[in-house]
Design a protein around this motif. Structure first.
Motif, mmCIF file in Angstrom:
data_model
loop_
_atom_site.group_PDB
_atom_site.id
_atom_site.type_symbol
_atom_site.label_atom_id
_atom_site.label_comp_id
_atom_site.label_asym_id
_atom_site.label_seq_id
_atom_site.Cartn_x
_atom_site.Cartn_y
_atom_site.Cartn_z
ATOM 1 N N TRP A 32 0.838 -1.189 0.000
ATOM 2 C CA TRP A 32 0.000 0.000 0.000
ATOM 3 C C TRP A 32 0.878 1.246 0.000
ATOM 4 O O TRP A 32 1.832 1.339 0.784
ATOM 5 C CB TRP A 32 -0.883 0.041 1.242
ATOM 6 N N SER A 34 0.957 5.839 -0.863
ATOM 7 C CA SER A 34 0.192 7.085 -0.961
ATOM 8 C C SER A 34 0.815 8.053 -1.960
ATOM 9 O O SER A 34 0.718 9.272 -1.808
ATOM 10 C CB SER A 34 0.094 7.745 0.424
ATOM 11 N N TYR A 63 -2.622 2.071 -4.581
ATOM 12 C CA TYR A 63 -2.683 3.441 -4.078
ATOM 13 C C TYR A 63 -3.866 3.546 -3.121
ATOM 14 O O TYR A 63 -4.996 3.213 -3.483
ATOM 15 C CB TYR A 63 -2.850 4.421 -5.246
ATOM 16 N N VAL A 64 -3.620 3.992 -1.899
ATOM 17 C CA VAL A 64 -4.686 4.013 -0.882
ATOM 18 C C VAL A 64 -5.043 5.432 -0.450
ATOM 19 O O VAL A 64 -5.583 5.649 0.632
ATOM 20 C CB VAL A 64 -4.294 3.172 0.357
ATOM 21 N N GLY A 65 -4.752 6.412 -1.303
ATOM 22 C CA GLY A 65 -5.111 7.787 -0.970
ATOM 23 C C GLY A 65 -3.992 8.504 -0.234
ATOM 24 O O GLY A 65 -2.826 8.108 -0.294
ATOM 25 N N SER A 66 -4.344 9.554 0.462
ATOM 26 C CA SER A 66 -3.372 10.383 1.165
ATOM 27 C C SER A 66 -2.697 9.611 2.291
ATOM 28 O O SER A 66 -3.122 8.508 2.660
ATOM 29 C CB SER A 66 -4.059 11.621 1.747
ATOM 30 N N TYR A 67 -1.668 10.213 2.868
ATOM 31 C CA TYR A 67 -1.006 9.594 4.018
ATOM 32 C C TYR A 67 -2.006 9.335 5.147
ATOM 33 O O TYR A 67 -1.991 8.273 5.778
ATOM 34 C CB TYR A 67 0.106 10.501 4.544
ATOM 35 N N ASP A 68 -2.862 10.314 5.411
ATOM 36 C CA ASP A 68 -3.877 10.135 6.455
ATOM 37 C C ASP A 68 -4.807 8.976 6.110
ATOM 38 O O ASP A 68 -5.145 8.149 6.970
ATOM 39 C CB ASP A 68 -4.697 11.425 6.635
ATOM 40 N N ASP A 69 -5.229 8.920 4.848
ATOM 41 C CA ASP A 69 -6.105 7.825 4.409
ATOM 42 C C ASP A 69 -5.416 6.475 4.613
ATOM 43 O O ASP A 69 -6.034 5.511 5.090
ATOM 44 C CB ASP A 69 -6.461 7.979 2.930
ATOM 45 N N GLY A 70 -4.139 6.415 4.250
ATOM 46 C CA GLY A 70 -3.404 5.155 4.337
ATOM 47 C C GLY A 70 -3.280 4.632 5.748
ATOM 48 O O GLY A 70 -3.553 3.450 6.017
ATOM 49 N N ASN A 72 -5.069 5.474 8.370
ATOM 50 C CA ASN A 72 -6.397 5.180 8.936
ATOM 51 C C ASN A 72 -6.930 3.843 8.412
ATOM 52 O O ASN A 72 -7.536 3.063 9.169
ATOM 53 C CB ASN A 72 -7.375 6.310 8.606
ATOM 54 N N LYS A 73 -6.694 3.570 7.146
ATOM 55 C CA LYS A 73 -7.123 2.289 6.571
ATOM 56 C C LYS A 73 -6.360 1.133 7.223
ATOM 57 O O LYS A 73 -6.935 0.078 7.523
ATOM 58 C CB LYS A 73 -6.895 2.296 5.064
#
Length: 439
Positions: A32, A34, A63-70, A72-73
């Motif tokens: 994963w 970002s 790609y799992v989105g922004s650093y925050d998104d990553g 949190n996921k």
């Protein structure tokens, strides 16, 4: 079918069976990240190259989105006990969280098991991601903040270039570089910096200050923030004053808005990450020459901390899969791989010797701006200030700093705004520390 055809058919069948068996035995490693845009293209290129370089491990990048998104996921998957990857990219401020999670196979353990000498790593990136005496993550996309200059504007205003700048120097230059029309409206700002806690953190470190207590959480676990330090206060008060005077731009939290302003020649000085370099140069094109310089300091230059992110290998997989994850990480540490990553993105190499490779030396001659972050890092002092703050709840705490910056731009004194933000940040840090107590 003749005898020859019979044997050819059998040979073809056998080859297909062997290929199918090999593919079935190939280990799949989920990764994963970002990295979007140009950075995402460079990331996918490295994954593709690794997969083509051997037949044992197949890395599947997502790609799992922004650093925050990553992050949190990831945390949601860890709570659920399933659905997490073998390798994940987590931003710098997640270092304490990842170490506390109990879900990481420390990179130091993998390196020792596989005979990789960690002394190949540059000391600053290694220092940043070392938690409680052990290196947990691979400093993959490492960056630091630099200044970007519109040299046509510098020449026009008679401002000389220099590689190092104090905050006072920066303010004086920004005033000289500002252009206003007959009605007093700014047509070219002297300075543009996005509202981002990272820049407050870095002025602290580069001035020899801590952003959290216990020497940036390096001597003992951080229990309180220290972002109300003199360097942070001076930086925010100065920037707000320059905004009120029409010398500095207020483009909000979106880096892209500030970068567009700079690229269009409407801001003479800007500050972004070294990882922004490739994109900024593309945006500017042939409008004006660009030069870069070290990030500013208050009174005496200490050194900046690492930005960007690290790769973490996670627990919960078979030994063969974990070994496959290590092989991918080890590939990324190869000097030639580091060289490609550096030249494609602007992130600096984290292993020694890369800058001496012919392709890197030639690229640096063609575009000297790529050397700024490397030289800035090499000349930074290695201490607990430049190691960067290591604390939990950092993503939440950054939001309080950015909200304080916005209040300062509305007229609130920096000391007052940061004091209020500190109360919220300390409460968040206390909650976090309670949640991981006894792990």
């Amino acid at each position: 079918m003749g005898v020859q055809g019979f044997f050819l058919a059998k040979a073809g069948l056998l080859a297909a069976l062997l290929l199918g068996t090999a593919q079935a035995q190939r280990i799949t490693v989920e990764f994963w990240h970002s990295m979007g845009g140009v950075l995402g293209e460079a990331t996918e290129a490295l994954v593709k190259e690794f997969n083509a370089s051997q037949s044992r491990v197949q890395v599947k990048a997502q790609y799992v989105g922004s650093y925050d998104d990553g992050i949190n996921k990831l945390l949601a998957a860890l709570r659920a006990g399933r659905g997490f990857p073998h390798v994940i990219q987590v931003y710098d401020i997640g270092a304490r969280i990842m170490a506390d999670s109990g879900a990481v196979v420390p990179l130091e353990d993998l390196a020792r098991k596989n005979g990789f000498d960690l002394d190949h790593l540059l000391p600053q990136p290694r220092n940043y991601y070392t938690v409680d005496g052990k290196l947990f993550g691979l400093p993959f996309n490492s960056s630091n903040p630099i200044l970007y200059f519109n040299m046509a504007a510098f020449q026009e205003a008679g401002v000389p270039f220099k590689p190092t700048w104090s905050l006072k120097d920066l303010e004086e230059a920004a005033r000289k570089l500002t252009k206003k029309d007959a009605q007093g409206r700014t047509v070219r700002y002297g300075l543009s910096i996005p509202i981002d806690s990272w820049f407050v953190e870095q002025i602290s470190y580069n001035s020899g200050e801590y952003f959290c207590n216990n020497e940036n959480g390096r001597r003992a676990r951080a229990t309180a923030v220290a972002f109300d330090n003199p360097a942070a206060v001076a930086f925010l008060d100065t920037y707000a004053r320059l905004v009120r005077e029409g010398v500095a731009a207020n483009t909000g939290r979106n880096w892209a808005d500030s970068q567009s302003l700079f690229a269009q020649g409407q801001a003479a000085i800007a500050s972004y990450s070294t990882a922004s370099l490739t994109g900024v140069l593309r945006q500017v094109g042939n409008r004006f020459p660009v030069r870069t310089a070290y990030y500013p300091y208050l009174k005496e230059r200490n050194g900046v901390a690492i930005g960007g992110a690290a790769l973490y290998v996670l627990k919960g997989f078979s030994e063969a899969e974990t070994q496959g994850a290590w092989e991918f990480v080890r590939f990324l540490l190869e000097p030639r791989t580091q060289a490609k990553w550096h030249l494609a993105t602007g992130y600096f190499p984290v292993v020694k010797g890369v800058t001496e490779l012919p392709e890197v030396r030639q690229a640096h001659v063609r575009q000297p701006n790529y050397t700024t972050a490397i030289q800035q890092l090499a000349t930074s002092k290695v201490n607990n200030a430049s190691a960067g703050c290591l604390m939990g709840a950092f993503p939440e705490i950054r939001q309080y700093v950015q909200a304080a910056w916005e209040e300062i731009l509305k007229g609130k004194p920096a000391q007052e705004a940061l004091k209020e933000a500190k109360a919220k940040a300390d409460a968040a840090l206390e909650r976090y520390n309670r949640s991981v107590a006894g792990r």
